[in-house]
Design an enzyme around this catalytic site. Structure first.
Site, PDB file in Angstrom:
ATOM      1  CG  ASN A  76      -2.069  -0.933   1.094  1.00  0.00           C
ATOM      2  OD1 ASN A  76      -2.394  -1.383  -0.001  1.00  0.00           O
ATOM      3  ND2 ASN A  76      -2.698  -1.265   2.210  1.00  0.00           N
ATOM      4  N   PRO A  77       0.560   2.256  -0.796  1.00  0.00           N
ATOM      5  CG  PRO A  77      -0.045   3.435  -2.719  1.00  0.00           C
ATOM      6  CD  PRO A  77      -0.451   2.263  -1.869  1.00  0.00           C
ATOM      7  CB  SER A  78      -0.680   4.127   3.602  1.00  0.00           C
ATOM      8  OG  SER A  78      -0.884   2.724   3.691  1.00  0.00           O
ATOM      9  CB  SER A  88      -9.113  -5.996   2.806  1.00  0.00           C
ATOM     10  OG  SER A  88      -9.340  -7.357   2.466  1.00  0.00           O
ATOM     11  CG  HIS A 136     -10.357  -2.314   4.471  1.00  0.00           C
ATOM     12  ND1 HIS A 136     -10.493  -2.056   3.119  1.00  0.00           N
ATOM     13  CD2 HIS A 136      -9.090  -1.955   4.794  1.00  0.00           C
ATOM     14  CE1 HIS A 136      -9.352  -1.575   2.652  1.00  0.00           C
ATOM     15  NE2 HIS A 136      -8.490  -1.498   3.645  1.00  0.00           N
TER      16      HIS A 136
END
Length: 414
Positions: free
Chosen positions: A237-239, A323, A372
């Site tokens: 995930n980019p986070s 998710s 989610h």
């Protein structure tokens, strides 16, 4: 005559004293035998005040012993018969049961207690439906074959936003789909749930033909015994790239070092889910290229993710976003004949023994509940498990257990 009478009384007195001595010795010895280790003895004269309580005490002891036996039997029901090496069992009463988990866990145990068997008919039907509606085998990943220069990519998380494919962006796409034109025999999809802690499932996971992992999880420092090390595809995930690696704006070496544990795997990025994801995902690609890492960066096709969202909504799922675990589990159901899920347990108590679990096997950062719908996703996956479409692994693994390719490693269960 009088002398004879006195002699008789004297003898009788001796006999009575002897009997009293024997009785006193018996009671004292019996009391010692039933005294717990370290318990202080009660003086005989104090015990005499409670004359007549022997029957009550014996009754209480019998009842208490039966209660302990029942608790032990109940504990065995919720605990595994075989414990993974090195695991320390947590007493049932020590775990705080999460809100509403009793009903869920009872339901899971009822369904999961049944011997799992793959149902070829239902498995083929579900996979066929998924493939016809989502076409993940051909379109899950953006390639130069399905996305040309000058075309517009619509973000699946921001449907009103799009980006035009430039020649530079086009060069980051693989020429063709990264998966071979065949179906894998077995896939292990590894979530990051705390249920994997001390599970001993590393060897079983690594025995799969194709292993998928979520969100660049740690595999070293002892985790490998429980989650394995083999990785064919891992999501990011980019986070995570922002939080752990400064969005790859400065030093990129820590990011490249982290990728080493995944070998020459595919790094799957949601590059075109949101506009903010695109720059940092492209920087990940360029970092891999610049450092000559064997990892290959690929991107989810937002058209595929849109179709996947529609598909799961038709099954009853309502969430802002699927998710990563459900996304790659869905992909695995198209790529693989046999899909095994590990670490998919979104609750804070273990289903066997009820011990308290962390959110992830490596940390306890809480999930984004409004983003989610993890419990609902789990219920849908559990339904597929009971139907024989895929297999959820919620037990710990034991040495010699049957591996995912069908052979045993010794004295394993058949």
């Amino acid at each position: 005559m009088r002398g004879k009478f006195l002699k008789t009384r004297f003898c009788l007195g001796i006999v009575i004293m002897g009997l009293l001595s024997i009785l006193s010795w018996y009671l004292s010895d019996n009391n010692k035998n039933h005294t717990a280790t370290g318990r202080q003895e009660v003086p005989q004269q104090a015990a005499e005040r409670y004359f007549g309580c022997r029957e009550i005490i014996d009754k209480v002891n019998r009842s208490y012993a039966q209660t302990l036996e029942k608790k032990e039997d109940k504990s065995k029901i919720f605990s595994k018969n075989q414990t993974a090496p090195g695991r320390q069992e947590v007493p049932q009463q020590a775990a705080e049961l999460c809100s509403g988990c009793r009903e869920i866990i009872d339901k899971v145990n009822r369904l999961y207690a049944q011997t799992w068997e793959k149902k070829e008919g239902k498995s083929k039907k579900f996979r066929s439906e998924l493939r016809s509606k989502c076409q993940g085998f051909e379109k899950a990943i953006i390639t130069q074959a399905n996305t040309v220069v000058g075309s517009k990519i619509v973000y699946d998380g921001e449907r009103k936003s799009s980006v035009q494919v430039t020649p530079e962006m086009f060069n980051t796409f693989p020429k063709e789909r990264p998966f071979p034109n065949k179906t894998y025999k077995t896939c292990a999809v590894v979530g990051n749930g705390g249920i994997l802690s001390d599970s001993g499932c590393g060897k079983m996971i690594d025995s799969a033909q194709f292993v998928i992992r979520c969100n660049m999880p740690p595999l070293n420092n002892g985790y490998q015994d429980h989650v394995g090390v083999k990785t064919d595809l891992v999501t990011a995930n980019p986070s995570i790239l922002v939080a752990k690696y400064g969005a790859l704006m400065e030093k990129r070496c820590p990011f490249i070092e982290s990728l080493r544990s995944y070998g020459n795997s595919l790094l799957l990025l949601p590059t075109f889910s949101y506009r903010r994801n695109t720059p940092v995902s492209l920087r990940a690609f360029y970092s891999i290229e610049d450092f000559g890492s064997p990892t290959r960066a690929i991107s989810f096709n937002p058209q595929y993710l849109q179709k996947l969202d529609v598909f799961w909504r038709s099954k009853g799922l309502r969430a802002v976003r699927l998710s990563s675990g459900l996304m790659v589990a869905s992909l695995a159901l198209e790529l693989c004949s046999n899909v095994h899920l590990f670490g998919f347990w979104p609750f804070s108590n273990h289903p066997h023994g009820l011990r308290t679990l962390k959110n992830h096997y490596y940390d306890d950062i809480p999930p984004k509940k409004k983003f989610h719908a993890m419990p609902v996703e789990f219920e849908l996956l559990l339904k597929l498990h009971t139907e024989g479409v895929l297999r959820l692994h919620l037990d710990d693994c034991v040495p010699g257990e049957v591996n995912l390719m069908g052979s045993t490693g010794g004295d394993g269960r058949p």
